[in-house]
Write a protein that holds these residues in place. Sequence first.
Motif, PDB file in Angstrom:
ATOM      1  N   ALA A   1       0.825  -1.205   0.000  1.00 43.45           N
ATOM      2  CA  ALA A   1       0.000   0.000   0.000  1.00 43.45           C
ATOM      3  C   ALA A   1       0.859   1.255   0.000  1.00 43.45           C
ATOM      4  N   ILE A   2       1.984   1.212   0.739  1.00 38.24           N
ATOM      5  CA  ILE A   2       2.873   2.361   0.777  1.00 38.24           C
ATOM      6  C   ILE A   2       3.507   2.578  -0.600  1.00 38.24           C
ATOM      7  N   GLY A   3       3.898   1.491  -1.253  1.00 39.76           N
ATOM      8  CA  GLY A   3       4.566   1.608  -2.537  1.00 39.76           C
ATOM      9  C   GLY A   3       3.629   1.782  -3.704  1.00 39.76           C
ATOM     10  N   PHE A   4       2.377   1.353  -3.578  1.00 39.23           N
ATOM     11  CA  PHE A   4       1.449   1.370  -4.705  1.00 39.23           C
ATOM     12  C   PHE A   4       1.268   2.751  -5.327  1.00 39.23           C
ATOM     13  N   PRO A   5       1.120   3.824  -4.535  1.00 40.86           N
ATOM     14  CA  PRO A   5       0.946   5.139  -5.156  1.00 40.86           C
ATOM     15  C   PRO A   5       2.149   5.583  -5.974  1.00 40.86           C
ATOM     16  N   LEU A   6       3.294   4.908  -5.807  1.00 43.83           N
ATOM     17  CA  LEU A   6       4.488   5.286  -6.557  1.00 43.83           C
ATOM     18  C   LEU A   6       4.485   4.713  -7.965  1.00 43.83           C
ATOM     19  N   LEU A   7       3.496   3.863  -8.277  1.00 46.39           N
ATOM     20  CA  LEU A   7       3.508   3.153  -9.549  1.00 46.39           C
ATOM     21  C   LEU A   7       2.627   3.802 -10.607  1.00 46.39           C
ATOM     22  N   GLY A   8       2.308   5.066 -10.450  1.00 50.38           N
ATOM     23  CA  GLY A   8       1.388   5.673 -11.412  1.00 50.38           C
ATOM     24  C   GLY A   8       1.904   6.889 -12.127  1.00 50.38           C
ATOM     25  N   PRO A   9       3.077   6.832 -12.758  1.00 54.18           N
ATOM     26  CA  PRO A   9       3.548   8.030 -13.459  1.00 54.18           C
ATOM     27  C   PRO A   9       2.627   8.479 -14.572  1.00 54.18           C
ATOM     28  N   PHE A  10       1.978   7.537 -15.274  1.00 53.85           N
ATOM     29  CA  PHE A  10       1.071   7.926 -16.350  1.00 53.85           C
ATOM     30  C   PHE A  10      -0.178   8.607 -15.795  1.00 53.85           C
ATOM     31  N   VAL A  11      -0.648   8.138 -14.644  1.00 54.76           N
ATOM     32  CA  VAL A  11      -1.789   8.790 -14.007  1.00 54.76           C
ATOM     33  C   VAL A  11      -1.393  10.181 -13.541  1.00 54.76           C
ATOM     34  N   ALA A  12      -0.176  10.309 -12.970  1.00 50.48           N
ATOM     35  CA  ALA A  12       0.281  11.608 -12.488  1.00 50.48           C
ATOM     36  C   ALA A  12       0.363  12.621 -13.618  1.00 50.48           C
ATOM     37  N   VAL A  13       0.640  12.166 -14.826  1.00 49.57           N
ATOM     38  CA  VAL A  13       0.721  13.067 -15.975  1.00 49.57           C
ATOM     39  C   VAL A  13      -0.582  13.834 -16.150  1.00 49.57           C
ATOM     40  N   GLY A  14      -1.691  13.173 -15.919  1.00 52.67           N
ATOM     41  CA  GLY A  14      -2.972  13.848 -16.038  1.00 52.67           C
ATOM     42  C   GLY A  14      -3.097  15.007 -15.068  1.00 52.67           C
ATOM     43  N   LEU A  15      -2.618  14.807 -13.854  1.00 50.82           N
ATOM     44  CA  LEU A  15      -2.656  15.871 -12.853  1.00 50.82           C
ATOM     45  C   LEU A  15      -1.703  17.000 -13.233  1.00 50.82           C
ATOM     46  N   TYR A  16      -0.523  16.640 -13.726  1.00 49.52           N
ATOM     47  CA  TYR A  16       0.417  17.665 -14.173  1.00 49.52           C
ATOM     48  C   TYR A  16      -0.190  18.502 -15.293  1.00 49.52           C
ATOM     49  N   GLU A  17      -0.883  17.832 -16.208  1.00 44.91           N
ATOM     50  CA  GLU A  17      -1.453  18.542 -17.354  1.00 44.91           C
ATOM     51  C   GLU A  17      -2.557  19.501 -16.916  1.00 44.91           C
ATOM     52  N   VAL A  18      -3.353  19.091 -15.929  1.00 47.09           N
ATOM     53  CA  VAL A  18      -4.383  19.986 -15.399  1.00 47.09           C
ATOM     54  C   VAL A  18      -3.727  21.236 -14.820  1.00 47.09           C
ATOM     55  N   SER A  19      -2.679  21.037 -14.023  1.00 48.27           N
ATOM     56  CA  SER A  19      -1.989  22.177 -13.421  1.00 48.27           C
ATOM     57  C   SER A  19      -1.329  23.053 -14.480  1.00 48.27           C
ATOM     58  N   ARG A  20      -0.727  22.425 -15.481  1.00 50.19           N
ATOM     59  CA  ARG A  20      -0.058  23.196 -16.536  1.00 50.19           C
ATOM     60  C   ARG A  20      -1.055  24.055 -17.293  1.00 50.19           C
ATOM     61  N   ARG A  21      -2.180  23.449 -17.682  1.00 46.30           N
ATOM     62  CA  ARG A  21      -3.187  24.178 -18.441  1.00 46.30           C
ATOM     63  C   ARG A  21      -3.785  25.316 -17.612  1.00 46.30           C
ATOM     64  N   ARG A  22      -4.044  25.052 -16.353  1.00 48.44           N
ATOM     65  CA  ARG A  22      -4.639  26.086 -15.503  1.00 48.44           C
ATOM     66  C   ARG A  22      -3.656  27.241 -15.311  1.00 48.44           C
ATOM     67  N   ARG A  23      -2.396  26.925 -15.117  1.00 52.46           N
ATOM     68  CA  ARG A  23      -1.380  27.961 -14.930  1.00 52.46           C
ATOM     69  C   ARG A  23      -1.190  28.782 -16.200  1.00 52.46           C
ATOM     70  N   ALA A  24      -1.309  28.128 -17.373  1.00 50.83           N
ATOM     71  CA  ALA A  24      -1.118  28.810 -18.652  1.00 50.83           C
ATOM     72  C   ALA A  24      -2.385  29.491 -19.149  1.00 50.83           C
TER      73      ALA A  24
END
Length: 261
Positions: A72-95
């Motif tokens: 459970a501790i390590g599982f959230p570390l396995l989602g770089p592709f999911v994290a990209v979606g969050l990064y993109e939301v932040s990038r678009r909102r900032r821009a």
Amino acid sequence: MTNVTSGVGSGAPPIREVSLADVSASLADGWADFRAHPGFGLFFGGIYMVGGWLILAFLNRVGAPWMIIPLAIGFPLLGPFVAVGLYEVSRRRRAGEPVTRKGVLAQVFYQRERQLGWMAFVVMFIFWVWVYQVRLLFALFLGFKSFSSWDAFVQIVLSTPEGWGFLIVGTIVGAFLACVLFSTTVIALPMLAEREVDFVTAMITSVAAVVKNPVPMLAFGFIVGLATLVALLPAFVGLLVILPVLGHATWHLYRRVSAPV
């Protein structure tokens, strides 16, 4: 004037000095992004939550419920592709760009053709080492103990010298691996989502950012680890909010550490 170090490789951004105030501001920005677009956060956080439920169900089925903690501790570390979606939301909102489902999901799938896929293998490998060392330490310290339930496991770990040895050594080794994983990914993942740079350069830049800013970066890592642990307690439900906020905050911290594109 902010001290800036030149990039460590082709395409890598110069690294700035940041402070604890920047960490606090990044977390506040992450919360603001989540509040502005909660649907995306709940969707991506829900992937982790459901994944946690499936892991728990599998461990109960194979008779190893105690493994839920390291997994459970390590599982959230396995989602770089999911994290990209969050990064993109932040990038678009900032821009000031429109934040649409089509645009965000397209960016997630687009990463399959870029260097972020290689970074996912690195994260998976470190996660595998994490799980393997837990099982190795379990065999070394508790190999001759037997238990048939979670309660029995907790009792043995907390009431025997072997159990305390397992906890102490496991915590030290786990902290080292967590530090390695955090240092190599905290800046690398959002950088790969934004820039055309190879994953090795991204990892080196990420480590350089942590070395240049040890106190604020490790403070952010501590907050991430603690918040994730708290989010796991109510049957993984806390991941619905905690992980999206941390994902958005990671993007904003990356933008504060790196020079503009």
